[in-house]
Motif scaffolding. Structure first.
Motif, mmCIF file in Angstrom:
data_model
loop_
_atom_site.group_PDB
_atom_site.id
_atom_site.type_symbol
_atom_site.label_atom_id
_atom_site.label_comp_id
_atom_site.label_asym_id
_atom_site.label_seq_id
_atom_site.Cartn_x
_atom_site.Cartn_y
_atom_site.Cartn_z
ATOM 1 N N GLY A 1 15.175 -12.648 -17.579
ATOM 2 C CA GLY A 1 15.480 -14.051 -17.841
ATOM 3 C C GLY A 1 16.957 -14.341 -17.983
ATOM 4 O O GLY A 1 17.440 -15.380 -17.534
ATOM 5 N N GLY A 2 17.703 -13.428 -18.596
ATOM 6 C CA GLY A 2 19.109 -13.690 -18.884
ATOM 7 C C GLY A 2 20.088 -13.187 -17.854
ATOM 8 O O GLY A 2 21.133 -13.788 -17.633
ATOM 9 N N TRP A 3 19.779 -12.072 -17.216
ATOM 10 C CA TRP A 3 20.713 -11.467 -16.276
ATOM 11 C C TRP A 3 20.343 -11.814 -14.835
ATOM 12 O O TRP A 3 21.191 -12.108 -14.008
ATOM 13 C CB TRP A 3 20.700 -9.966 -16.467
ATOM 14 C CG TRP A 3 21.808 -9.187 -15.827
ATOM 15 C CD1 TRP A 3 22.578 -9.541 -14.765
ATOM 16 C CD2 TRP A 3 22.261 -7.903 -16.224
ATOM 17 N NE1 TRP A 3 23.477 -8.565 -14.461
ATOM 18 C CE2 TRP A 3 23.306 -7.533 -15.349
ATOM 19 C CE3 TRP A 3 21.887 -7.016 -17.208
ATOM 20 C CZ2 TRP A 3 23.977 -6.320 -15.454
ATOM 21 C CZ3 TRP A 3 22.565 -5.812 -17.308
ATOM 22 C CH2 TRP A 3 23.595 -5.474 -16.443
ATOM 23 N N GLY B 1 11.970 -16.105 -9.936
ATOM 24 C CA GLY B 1 12.258 -16.735 -8.648
ATOM 25 C C GLY B 1 13.591 -16.339 -8.063
ATOM 26 O O GLY B 1 13.734 -16.257 -6.843
ATOM 27 N N ALA B 2 14.567 -16.058 -8.914
ATOM 28 C CA ALA B 2 15.907 -15.762 -8.421
ATOM 29 C C ALA B 2 16.220 -14.270 -8.400
ATOM 30 O O ALA B 2 17.257 -13.871 -7.882
ATOM 31 C CB ALA B 2 16.938 -16.469 -9.303
ATOM 32 N N SER B 3 15.341 -13.450 -8.941
ATOM 33 C CA SER B 3 15.668 -12.028 -9.039
ATOM 34 C C SER B 3 15.469 -11.307 -7.709
ATOM 35 O O SER B 3 14.796 -11.798 -6.802
ATOM 36 C CB SER B 3 14.848 -11.358 -10.146
ATOM 37 O OG SER B 3 13.485 -11.371 -9.828
ATOM 38 N N TRP C 1 14.543 -7.891 -5.175
ATOM 39 C CA TRP C 1 13.302 -7.149 -4.927
ATOM 40 C C TRP C 1 13.083 -6.017 -5.913
ATOM 41 O O TRP C 1 11.961 -5.799 -6.377
ATOM 42 C CB TRP C 1 13.271 -6.622 -3.488
ATOM 43 C CG TRP C 1 14.258 -5.510 -3.222
ATOM 44 C CD1 TRP C 1 15.546 -5.656 -2.800
ATOM 45 C CD2 TRP C 1 14.037 -4.113 -3.378
ATOM 46 N NE1 TRP C 1 16.147 -4.431 -2.694
ATOM 47 C CE2 TRP C 1 15.240 -3.458 -3.040
ATOM 48 C CE3 TRP C 1 12.954 -3.343 -3.774
ATOM 49 C CZ2 TRP C 1 15.394 -2.073 -3.074
ATOM 50 C CZ3 TRP C 1 13.102 -1.956 -3.815
ATOM 51 C CH2 TRP C 1 14.295 -1.345 -3.466
ATOM 52 N N HIS C 2 14.132 -5.258 -6.238
ATOM 53 C CA HIS C 2 13.922 -4.086 -7.083
ATOM 54 C C HIS C 2 13.529 -4.475 -8.511
ATOM 55 O O HIS C 2 12.813 -3.722 -9.176
ATOM 56 C CB HIS C 2 15.137 -3.153 -7.059
ATOM 57 C CG HIS C 2 16.355 -3.651 -7.748
ATOM 58 N ND1 HIS C 2 17.203 -4.571 -7.183
ATOM 59 C CD2 HIS C 2 16.870 -3.352 -8.958
ATOM 60 C CE1 HIS C 2 18.201 -4.808 -8.021
ATOM 61 N NE2 HIS C 2 18.016 -4.090 -9.099
ATOM 62 N N VAL C 3 13.921 -5.635 -8.958
ATOM 63 C CA VAL C 3 13.517 -6.104 -10.280
ATOM 64 C C VAL C 3 12.016 -6.382 -10.297
ATOM 65 O O VAL C 3 11.325 -6.042 -11.263
ATOM 66 C CB VAL C 3 14.328 -7.356 -10.693
ATOM 67 C CG1 VAL C 3 13.804 -7.950 -11.985
ATOM 68 C CG2 VAL C 3 15.802 -6.997 -10.815
ATOM 69 N N HIS C 4 11.501 -6.961 -9.223
ATOM 70 C CA HIS C 4 10.058 -7.208 -9.129
ATOM 71 C C HIS C 4 9.277 -5.890 -9.114
ATOM 72 O O HIS C 4 8.228 -5.779 -9.754
ATOM 73 C CB HIS C 4 9.730 -8.032 -7.881
ATOM 74 C CG HIS C 4 10.220 -9.435 -7.959
ATOM 75 N ND1 HIS C 4 9.595 -10.384 -8.730
ATOM 76 C CD2 HIS C 4 11.278 -10.041 -7.366
ATOM 77 C CE1 HIS C 4 10.249 -11.531 -8.607
ATOM 78 N NE2 HIS C 4 11.268 -11.352 -7.792
ATOM 79 N N VAL C 5 9.783 -4.907 -8.376
ATOM 80 C CA VAL C 5 9.105 -3.606 -8.324
ATOM 81 C C VAL C 5 9.143 -2.936 -9.703
ATOM 82 O O VAL C 5 8.132 -2.396 -10.162
ATOM 83 C CB VAL C 5 9.721 -2.702 -7.236
ATOM 84 C CG1 VAL C 5 9.125 -1.302 -7.288
ATOM 85 C CG2 VAL C 5 9.530 -3.312 -5.861
#
Length: 153
Positions: A71-73, A78-80, A82-86
């Protein structure tokens, strides 16, 4: 503040994945070489009692700091990248596997040992090993995805 949250996230993840790696790659083979089955069961009961206690603290830290970073970084889902989703997916799956191991075979192993049923305790310990091995693989994948996504594109 984001740096502190990131450091807490990394330390908790290292404790989780490193603890599993030590248990599966180092401790288990050494225990099989050095100890008879009853001593091995007693050792592993003590090891997992302590490790699962650590995980009840570490897992929420990983999840909460991950969501705080998301949320903060990374500005939310929606804006993150691909590797953050994984990482999010594997973290949730790893949490589910931990809970399944803790509430299933770990509970069964403790009950079997309390009843003096060593064969049932050994079977439960083998199911714990399978769950921890699965989570170790997911944890190593998560570390690889984090490094690749951060520096590899």
């Amino acid at each position: 503040m984001a740096s502190l949250i990131y450091v807490l996230h990394l330390i908790a993840a290292v404790l989780w994945v490193g603890g599993m790696a030590f248990a599966i790659i180092v401790l288990r083979p050494a225990a099989h070489e050095a100890l008879e089955a009853p001593q091995r069961l007693a050792l592993m009961q003590g090891v997992f009692r302590r490790f699962f206690l650590v995980l009840w603290h570490v897992v929420p830290i990983v999840l909460l700091t991950g969501w705080a970073l998301l949320g903060g970084w990374y500005w939310g889902f929606g804006a993150s990248v691909w590797h953050v989703h994984v990482m999010h997916l594997t973290g949730l799956v790893m949490t589910g596997v931990f809970l399944a191991v803790f509430l299933g075979p770990w509970r069964g192993m403790r009950a079997a040992l309390a009843a003096g049923d060593r064969p049932a305790a050994a079977a439960a310990l083998d199911r714990i090993r399978l769950g921890v091995t699965l989570n170790l693989g997911l944890g190593l994948l998560t570390v690889a995805v984090a490094g690749w996504g951060r520096f590899g594109g």
